[in-house]
Design an enzyme around this catalytic site. Structure first.
Site, PDB file in Angstrom:
ATOM      1  N   ASP A  84     -13.672 -24.130  11.517  1.00 16.26           N
ATOM      2  CA  ASP A  84     -13.531 -24.960  10.320  1.00 16.26           C
ATOM      3  C   ASP A  84     -13.885 -24.132   9.090  1.00 16.26           C
ATOM      4  O   ASP A  84     -14.613 -23.140   9.181  1.00 16.26           O
ATOM      5  CB  ASP A  84     -14.401 -26.219  10.413  1.00 16.26           C
ATOM      6  CG  ASP A  84     -15.882 -25.932  10.525  1.00 16.26           C
ATOM      7  OD1 ASP A  84     -16.253 -24.983  11.248  1.00 16.26           O
ATOM      8  OD2 ASP A  84     -16.676 -26.631   9.869  1.00 16.26           O
ATOM      9  N   GLU A 148     -18.668 -26.608  11.996  1.00 16.97           N
ATOM     10  CA  GLU A 148     -19.936 -25.939  11.657  1.00 16.97           C
ATOM     11  C   GLU A 148     -20.344 -26.253  10.233  1.00 16.97           C
ATOM     12  O   GLU A 148     -21.524 -26.402   9.929  1.00 16.97           O
ATOM     13  CB  GLU A 148     -19.788 -24.423  11.858  1.00 16.97           C
ATOM     14  CG  GLU A 148     -21.095 -23.653  11.789  1.00 16.97           C
ATOM     15  CD  GLU A 148     -21.512 -23.211  10.402  1.00 16.97           C
ATOM     16  OE1 GLU A 148     -22.684 -22.850  10.220  1.00 16.97           O
ATOM     17  OE2 GLU A 148     -20.682 -23.220   9.468  1.00 16.97           O
TER      18      GLU A 148
HETATM   19 ZN   LIG Z   1     -19.742 -19.944   8.422  1.00 15.29          ZN
END
Ligand SMILES: [Zn+2]
Length: 440
Positions: A84, A148
């Site tokens: 992401d 994340e």
């Molecule tokens: Zn990162």
């Protein structure tokens, strides 16, 4: 035996082609949709003979395990990445953020630094080892997580470790540090072997609703927020030097005086180091969202300010809240820690993994020193450290790029990676994997 120069040219081109395909998948989080990039990576890795396996709570947001199986006679190593990326505001960029344009020797696009570059580099390294028939003693893996950057969907690393308690890599290399700082005390790379914690606080300010056409209606909650913000901006968190940050001060400003007396001298050795220190020796507070949900013709009775907090490891929620209250001073407001401090885990700074990284740097960049320290931002290394008790380091080496540019563009506009750095990261991953994979 192939000519090593030819191998490097191929790996460089392979890493850059793979990175461009990964950047072209818009995995802005939210909503993420990381599976598009996972599919491209699986296709690439499977062609080289690596085993791939998805671990997905949400089919559109898969995590990936790629593995070059070991003989079971040595330590296992995992490269840890995430697919992401933070949202890119197109109008702030000088290129299309998902077009992966190559310009001035760099690949430009969201995620090139944070962190599809490292994913591409370590994928190419593992593919190269698989193709040459390398049989490691322990498993060599690439783990790529979803979610994340935000974490609210709970589909990424926390879900992953819950599903795969069996995985337990001995060593993990993820993000957090690795830029080369050409300081006045000599070139250094930082190795982050632990992270500061992160927390989120909301500050709710109360006023009184009223007619916005009257100049004395209110009090207006936004004026009060303005006063609190001015105090927060002027606030300086007291300097505290965690033990893990002392080696950096020793390296940049050696001497017999106590570390806090040498801190200023260490900070002026490089402008980016100065900024990193700013985050490592105290609490950081950054207001990030302001909401005052009143219609435009009503004086807002409440306003809510969200503050991203970076407390030092070991700070409790109560201590953090007390410091924030001190920073904001008196006023009509309430503080809530919507996310209490998380993170703050530390791995031993001495390990065969550090030795492997030092061996690589010793061969490629012998003047530079590798200095263990804390990371200033949260990373999934923390989740793996907690779940597996593994040695996890943040280290993505940028040998050629400007550290200040990296710092400013990775969650900002015009993020880019030099192809020279991508090649360097690929060579690093190859060397580290080979060294650890050869240990019985
Ligand atoms: Zn990162």
């Amino acid at each position: 035996m192939l000519d090593p120069v030819a191998i490097d040219t191929d790996l460089r081109e392979e890493a850059s082609a793979l990175l461009r395909r990964l950047v072209a998948c818009d995995t802005s989080n939210p909503p993420g949709r990381e599976t598009q990039a996972v599919a491209i990576l699986e296709d690439y890795l499977a062609a080289a003979g690596l085993e791939c396996e998805r671990v997905a709570k949400d089919p559109e947001r898969a995590n990936l395990i790629a593995r070059l199986p070991g003989r079971g006679s040595g330590p296992s190593l995992a490269f840890l990445g995430h697919f992401d990326v933070v949202v890119a505001r197109r109008e702030e960029w000088s290129v299309e953020p998902f077009a992966a344009v190559e310009r001035d020797g760099a690949i430009w696009g969201r995620g090139t630094v944070d962190m599809k570059g490292q994913v591409a580099a370590s994928a190419v390294a593992l593919a190269a080892l698989a193709r040459e028939g390398f049989r490691p003693a322990g498993d060599l893996m690439l783990l790529v997580m979803a979610d994340e950057e935000v974490g609210e969907a709970e589909v990424g690393a926390p879900y992953f470790v819950e599903q795969r308690p069996d995985l337990c890599p001995d060593f993990v290399v993820g993000e957090g540090a690795g830029e080369r700082y050409d300081t006045t005390a000599g070139p250094v790379y930082l190795l982050d072997h632990g992270v500061k914690a992160t927390a989120t606080a909301t500050v709710t300010v109360r006023g009184r609703p009223g007619d916005a056409s009257l100049s004395d209606a209110g009090p207006n909650a936004l004026y009060e927020v303005g006063r609190l913000l001015a105090r927060l901006e002027a606030y300086r968190s007291p300097v505290r030097i965690p033990a893990q940050v002392e080696p950096l001060i020793d390296a940049l400003a050696p001497g017999d005086a106590p570390p806090h007396e040498r801190l200023a001298a260490a900070r002026v050795t490089h402008p980016a180091i100065d900024r990193v220190f700013g985050a490592l020796v105290g609490t950081t507070f950054q207001p990030s969202v302001l909401e005052a949900p009143a219609p435009q013709n009503v004086v807002p009775a409440t306003a809510t300010l969200t503050i991203a907090c970076g407390p030092l490891p070991g700070t409790t929620g109560e201590q953090l809240e007390a410091e924030l209250r001190e920073a904001l001073g008196d006023g009509e407001y309430e503080i809530e820690l919507t996310t209490p401090p998380k993170g703050g885990s530390i791995s031993d700074e001495d390990s065969p993994l550090r030795d492997a990284i030092e061996e690589f740097l010793g061969a490629e960049d012998p003047q530079a020193r590798l200095i263990p320290t804390l990371g200033y931002g949260y990373s999934d290394c923390h989740v793996l450290r907690e779940a597996y008790g593994c040695i996890a380091y943040g280290f993505i080496p940028f040998r050629y790029g400007d550290a200040v540019v990296n710092l400013e563009t990775k969650h900002g506009a015009d993020e880019r990676v030099l192809v020279d750095d991508l090649e360097f990261q690929t060579r690093a991953a190859l060397a580290i994997a080979r060294t650890i994979g050869s240990q019985e």
